[in-house]
Enzyme design. Structure first.
Site, PDB file in Angstrom:
ATOM      1  N   TYR A  70      15.558  35.117 102.239  1.00 45.24           N
ATOM      2  CA  TYR A  70      16.086  34.393 101.076  1.00 45.24           C
ATOM      3  C   TYR A  70      16.661  33.039 101.475  1.00 45.24           C
ATOM      4  O   TYR A  70      16.097  32.323 102.275  1.00 45.24           O
ATOM      5  CB  TYR A  70      17.145  35.224 100.331  1.00 45.24           C
ATOM      6  CG  TYR A  70      16.744  36.630 100.092  1.00 45.24           C
ATOM      7  CD1 TYR A  70      15.612  36.906  99.332  1.00 45.24           C
ATOM      8  CD2 TYR A  70      17.456  37.681 100.624  1.00 45.24           C
ATOM      9  CE1 TYR A  70      15.227  38.212  99.100  1.00 45.24           C
ATOM     10  CE2 TYR A  70      17.089  38.993 100.388  1.00 45.24           C
ATOM     11  CZ  TYR A  70      15.972  39.246  99.640  1.00 45.24           C
ATOM     12  OH  TYR A  70      15.597  40.527  99.412  1.00 45.24           O
ATOM     13  N   VAL A 106      18.813  45.130 100.266  1.00 47.96           N
ATOM     14  CA  VAL A 106      20.223  45.382  99.980  1.00 47.96           C
ATOM     15  C   VAL A 106      20.650  46.806 100.340  1.00 47.96           C
ATOM     16  O   VAL A 106      21.836  47.119 100.309  1.00 47.96           O
ATOM     17  CB  VAL A 106      20.604  45.084  98.501  1.00 47.96           C
ATOM     18  CG1 VAL A 106      20.574  43.599  98.219  1.00 47.96           C
ATOM     19  CG2 VAL A 106      19.750  45.870  97.532  1.00 47.96           C
ATOM     20  N   LYS A 120       8.958  44.480  99.531  1.00 51.65           N
ATOM     21  CA  LYS A 120       8.228  43.347  98.940  1.00 51.65           C
ATOM     22  C   LYS A 120       7.014  42.876  99.735  1.00 51.65           C
ATOM     23  O   LYS A 120       5.938  42.688  99.164  1.00 51.65           O
ATOM     24  CB  LYS A 120       9.198  42.195  98.667  1.00 51.65           C
ATOM     25  CG  LYS A 120      10.193  42.519  97.539  1.00 51.65           C
ATOM     26  CD  LYS A 120      11.311  41.482  97.468  1.00 51.65           C
ATOM     27  CE  LYS A 120      12.272  41.767  96.325  1.00 51.65           C
ATOM     28  NZ  LYS A 120      13.459  40.890  96.385  1.00 51.65           N
ATOM     29  N   SER A 167      14.352  45.672  99.135  1.00 52.81           N
ATOM     30  CA  SER A 167      13.455  44.508  99.174  1.00 52.81           C
ATOM     31  C   SER A 167      12.512  44.472 100.370  1.00 52.81           C
ATOM     32  O   SER A 167      11.607  43.646 100.407  1.00 52.81           O
ATOM     33  CB  SER A 167      14.271  43.220  99.165  1.00 52.81           C
ATOM     34  OG  SER A 167      14.723  42.983  97.869  1.00 52.81           O
ATOM     35  N   TYR A 190       8.398  49.003  90.138  1.00 48.24           N
ATOM     36  CA  TYR A 190       9.203  48.210  91.081  1.00 48.24           C
ATOM     37  C   TYR A 190      10.473  48.969  91.484  1.00 48.24           C
ATOM     38  O   TYR A 190      10.809  49.042  92.672  1.00 48.24           O
ATOM     39  CB  TYR A 190       9.557  46.850  90.447  1.00 48.24           C
ATOM     40  CG  TYR A 190      10.531  46.040  91.269  1.00 48.24           C
ATOM     41  CD1 TYR A 190      10.148  45.431  92.459  1.00 48.24           C
ATOM     42  CD2 TYR A 190      11.860  45.911  90.863  1.00 48.24           C
ATOM     43  CE1 TYR A 190      11.055  44.703  93.222  1.00 48.24           C
ATOM     44  CE2 TYR A 190      12.772  45.176  91.615  1.00 48.24           C
ATOM     45  CZ  TYR A 190      12.368  44.585  92.792  1.00 48.24           C
ATOM     46  OH  TYR A 190      13.266  43.875  93.544  1.00 48.24           O
TER      47      TYR A 190
HETATM   48  N1  GLN Z   1      16.001  46.725  94.175  1.00 51.68           N
HETATM   49  C1  GLN Z   1      16.777  45.570  94.471  1.00 51.68           C
HETATM   50  C2  GLN Z   1      16.746  44.595  93.295  1.00 51.68           C
HETATM   51  O1  GLN Z   1      15.710  44.415  92.729  1.00 51.68           O
HETATM   52  C3  GLN Z   1      16.217  44.908  95.695  1.00 51.68           C
HETATM   53  C4  GLN Z   1      16.967  43.669  96.073  1.00 51.68           C
HETATM   54  C5  GLN Z   1      17.081  43.473  97.553  1.00 51.68           C
HETATM   55  O2  GLN Z   1      16.956  44.368  98.362  1.00 51.68           O
HETATM   56  N2  GLN Z   1      17.431  42.264  97.934  1.00 51.68           N
HETATM   57  O3  GLN Z   1      17.736  44.043  92.917  1.00 51.68           O
END
Ligand code: GLN
Length: 430
Positions: A241, A259, A67, A64, A189
């Site tokens: 988050y 993550v 993003k 993420s 993505y």
């Molecule tokens: N690729 C992961 C997902 O879309 C990214 C989520 C994350 O890093 N919080 O679930």
């Protein structure tokens, strides 16, 4: 003396390396195969100087943390109006993978949760998924200052198990947020989340944001200041988050977690931080990375709402009053980053003198972190067979009863006299 900063970083990393709370992300099966003990951190100054500790060369997937960069690319290529028409900028207080849109607008609430991030991918104009991914890969690579590549296993693993993201993408399509085929958008993505980075890449990407879009390593302008400001803003309010509020009050740096176990944090105008440790808390943020960032922020005074002052200590003059002696004259406010630049400048020049004199008699405000760093200069120089004196008549750096009292002088003349005596003593000692 930049060694002082290095030692400090090594020491806090060592302190938190004993923490083994948290779980590996296992909803993407491949992510559960990493070594849970990995722990690295990199700090980049705004002029691109790098401090690394621990597993800073180990690659992991960006997840993420991608993003904000795709959001920035969408802003760059499609403009803010087109992006705002599809993605909000309100903190959601929800989990990153919440299947939700804003009730009234039917748009994803922000670009830092999966719904908004998937929409951002679709806002990068391209004629095919491959072309779109290539634009994204090039863009991230320009932020990092090196070519970033994909982890094919993590990509395949996420693609095979990404039903939740599929649910989100089809929901967005049903609300008219995605103009392209949802599976094509998702494929890009998943690929972007699988790009491999090190903590040093993250620190450089963060430093590029800190420098308003100019990569301090390559000197290249990657994006403009308006895009950076918008991107950092959503990182502040939504980057962590449902832990965003806690993060802003305790750490106070625009940041993004993934993550994969990484966190990227930015102190605008000053520095970039990248950390990695794959064990995650319940909100999906790396446990050790959060602890480390909290500590760095507290001890180095990095909270972005610390009353704004000019962080740059200006070394107004550097001169050589006599053989073997060099004077560094600092003006203005001295915060950690300015002091770090001062000690590094002294360090860089130390081959050319026997005694370095730091004159802070014209400095204004000196914060705690800068005091520690500057007063420690004399020890660092001593270790290299040199001497470091400080001209500090008003005790801005060396407080009453400090262990460094013997290197404090009231005037430059006094310090130069002591320096000459020191050099004479050293010569006759030989
Ligand atoms: N690729 C992961 C997902 O879309 C990214 C989520 C994350 O890093 N919080 O679930």
């Amino acid at each position: 003396m930049s060694r002082q900063v290095q030692r400090y970083l090594d020491q806090i990393r060592a302190e938190f390396s004993g923490v083994d709370a948290g779980e590996l992300a296992d909803y993407i099966p491949e992510l559960a195969r990493v070594d849970p003990d990995r722990f690295g951190v990199t700090l980049s100054s705004s002029d691109g100087y790098i401090y690394e500790s621990g597993d800073s060369a180990v690659e992991f997937t960006i997840q993420s943390i991608s993003k904000p960069f795709t959001y920035a690319l969408a802003l760059d290529r499609s403009g803010p109006e087109a992006v705002d028409a599809k993605i909000g900028v309100e903190p959601s207080g929800e989990a990153f993978n919440e299947i939700s849109v804003d009730r009234a607008t039917k748009r994803p609430k922000n670009p830092m949760i999966n719904a908004g991030a998937i929409a951002a991918v679709s806002l990068v104009p391209a004629s095919s998924p491959d072309e779109r991914f290539a634009l994204i890969q090039d863009y991230y690579s320009a932020f990092a200052g090196r070519r970033l590549d994909i982890d094919a296993d993590v990509y395949a693993s996420e693609k095979a198990t990404g039903d939740r993201n599929r649910a989100i993408a089809y929901m967005l399509a049903s609300f008219g947020v995605l103009d392209d085929d949802p599976d094509d958008v998702l494929d890009v993505y998943f690929r972007q989340c699988s790009l491999k980075v090190t903590t040093t890449d993250l620190a450089r990407m963060a430093a590029t944001l800190a420098r308003n879009g100019v990569n301090p390593l390559t000197g290249r302008r990657v994006t403009d200041a308006a895009v950076v400001r918008r991107t950092l803003s959503v990182m502040v309010t939504c980057g962590m988050y449902d832990a965003a509020g806690d993060w802003v009050s305790a750490v106070g740096m625009p940041a993004k977690s993934g993550v994969g176990g990484g966190i990227l944090a930015v102190l605008p105008g000053q520095l970039g931080i990248g950390t990695y440790s794959p064990l995650l808390d319940a909100k999906g943020n790396s446990v050790r990375s959060v602890l480390l960032c909290r500590r760095l922020s507290e001890e180095l005074g990095l909270h972005f709402l610390t009353v704004a002052r000019d962080a740059r200590a200006t070394l107004r003059a550097i001169y050589q009053p006599c053989d073997g002696v060099r004077v560094y004259e600092a003006h203005g406010d001295l915060l950690f980053c300015g002091a770090e630049q001062v000690v590094r400048t002294v360090d860089r020049g130390c081959e050319d003198f026997v005694v370095g004199i730091l004159d802070v008699s014209r400095a204004d405000d000196v914060d705690e972190a800068a005091k520690v760093l500057l007063s420690g200069m004399s020890t660092a120089l001593h270790d290299q067979g040199k001497a470091g004196f400080i001209v500090d008549p008003d005790r801005r750096v060396i407080g009453d009863g400090s262990e460094f009292e013997q290197v404090r002088y009231r005037t430059v003349e006094d310090a130069v006299d002591a320096a000459t005596a020191f050099i004479r003593g050293q010569r006759s000692g030989r």
